[in-house]
Design an enzyme around this catalytic site. Sequence first.
Site, PDB file in Angstrom:
ATOM      1  CB  SER A 160      -1.200   0.319   0.817  1.00  0.00           C
ATOM      2  OG  SER A 160      -1.953   1.069   1.440  1.00  0.00           O
ATOM      3  CG  HIS A 167      -4.604   4.955  -2.575  1.00  0.00           C
ATOM      4  ND1 HIS A 167      -5.065   4.096  -3.940  1.00  0.00           N
ATOM      5  CD2 HIS A 167      -3.852   4.229  -1.993  1.00  0.00           C
ATOM      6  CE1 HIS A 167      -5.189   3.199  -3.174  1.00  0.00           C
ATOM      7  NE2 HIS A 167      -4.489   2.991  -1.735  1.00  0.00           N
ATOM      8  N   GLY A 195      -6.976  -2.957  15.216  1.00  0.00           N
ATOM      9  CA  GLY A 195      -5.705  -2.906  15.904  1.00  0.00           C
ATOM     10  C   GLY A 195      -4.127  -3.036  15.573  1.00  0.00           C
ATOM     11  NE  ARG A 245       5.023  -0.089  12.399  1.00  0.00           N
ATOM     12  CZ  ARG A 245       5.024   0.998  12.175  1.00  0.00           C
ATOM     13  NH1 ARG A 245       4.757   1.102  11.018  1.00  0.00           N
ATOM     14  NH2 ARG A 245       6.399   1.919  12.232  1.00  0.00           N
ATOM     15  CB  ILE A 246      -1.367   3.533  14.840  1.00  0.00           C
ATOM     16  CG1 ILE A 246      -1.779   3.202  15.004  1.00  0.00           C
ATOM     17  CG2 ILE A 246      -2.060   5.061  14.221  1.00  0.00           C
ATOM     18  CD1 ILE A 246      -4.081   2.990  15.087  1.00  0.00           C
ATOM     19  CB  SER A 263       1.666   0.532   8.783  1.00  0.00           C
ATOM     20  OG  SER A 263       2.624   1.077   9.279  1.00  0.00           O
TER      21      SER A 263
END
Length: 396
Positions: free
Chosen positions: A183, A197, A353, A355-356, A358
């Site tokens: 991503s 993107h 939950g 990885r914030i 990322s």
Amino acid sequence: MPAAVVASSLLLPPIAKPLKPPSAVPIRTLSLRPVPAPLSARSRLLGRFPIRAAVHVDKETPENERPDTCLLSADGPESPAPIRVRFEKMIREVQDEVCAALEAADRVGKFREDVWSRPGGGGGISRVLQDGAVWEKAGVNVSVVYGVMPPEAYRAAKGKTGIGCGDSAVNAGPVPFFAAGISSVLHPKNPFAPTLHFNYRYFETDAPKDAPGAPKQWWFGGGTDLTPAYIFEEDAKHFHRVQKQACDKFEPRFYPRFKKWCDDYFFIKHRGERRGLGGIFFDDLNEYDQELLLGFSTECAKSVVPSYIPIIERRKNTPFTEQQKAWQQLRRGRYVEFNLIYDRGTMFGLQTGGRIESILVSLPLTARWEYGHQQPEEGSEEWKLLDACINPKEWI
């Protein structure tokens, strides 16, 4: 508020009356009650179940060295699931290729790399180039995830009432799942250089332990889309031409189908406009041979550099005014709104939950909201962009 989320001291203003479409021909997409698109498997899962309670994924652990693979040993080259090996190899190669091209275009900035793993298996590599000469913020992440979901979520993802519609699925146990993907969101500094993107992913669910013989489910998803603040027709045509060429190598119906899917998906409902000029987008794709879809996803991911870097080279040093920079920042605000309100990938990551750092790497370093901002004057360059976002165009 952290700058990595948004640099603005203004609250998002209440929505005034909808903008009048710049084009003369009225369109249905500006309805205040747009017809909802058919639900995908993942949106069925998101809509029907509280994901944090439904899906379990281990918390990540920072690592000092990049691993040769993030796959479990059971998924090695000799495993019965070589598609996982080949897909991970592809996304790791694309990450290297894209990062090398972005650093070459920037000539100053370098990527920071964070490596992480999870106790239950899997992990990822997050790379971010921030505040370079060309890139305000560029993130290119790969991840491999192993997790478990309950049978209710599994049936929702399948869109059926039970595995094979039999009673054995009703009380089936937890369902293991596997997901891998790349991503990326690339935000240039120059307002004449567009944001890009892209995201390509592969998803599997294993049979529930209490339902022997149940089939394994798999699908591919992804896409590449362009979001400029100013339109250059040659750039739009070049970008869409490369997307079409990648699609046509596998199925001539792919480009028109996935181009429309992209226009529909990146629709900011409360604004009545699209995020940008689109590209291609697909999700829950499994009605074709697995080998064909792996090849298609690979071709699309490998097309990122040739579709985008020539545009950046043409626009990265174009002189601009403060007013043009302010317009870019307003359009970045639209980008933030879509990602935090509508994007299923962002919602899924936050609710499970993930990885914030990322997940939120997609947000620009800076954005802008102006209370009572006036609609651009008809015929202006800003108006042309807004017109294309409200009324999607066929570029090729």
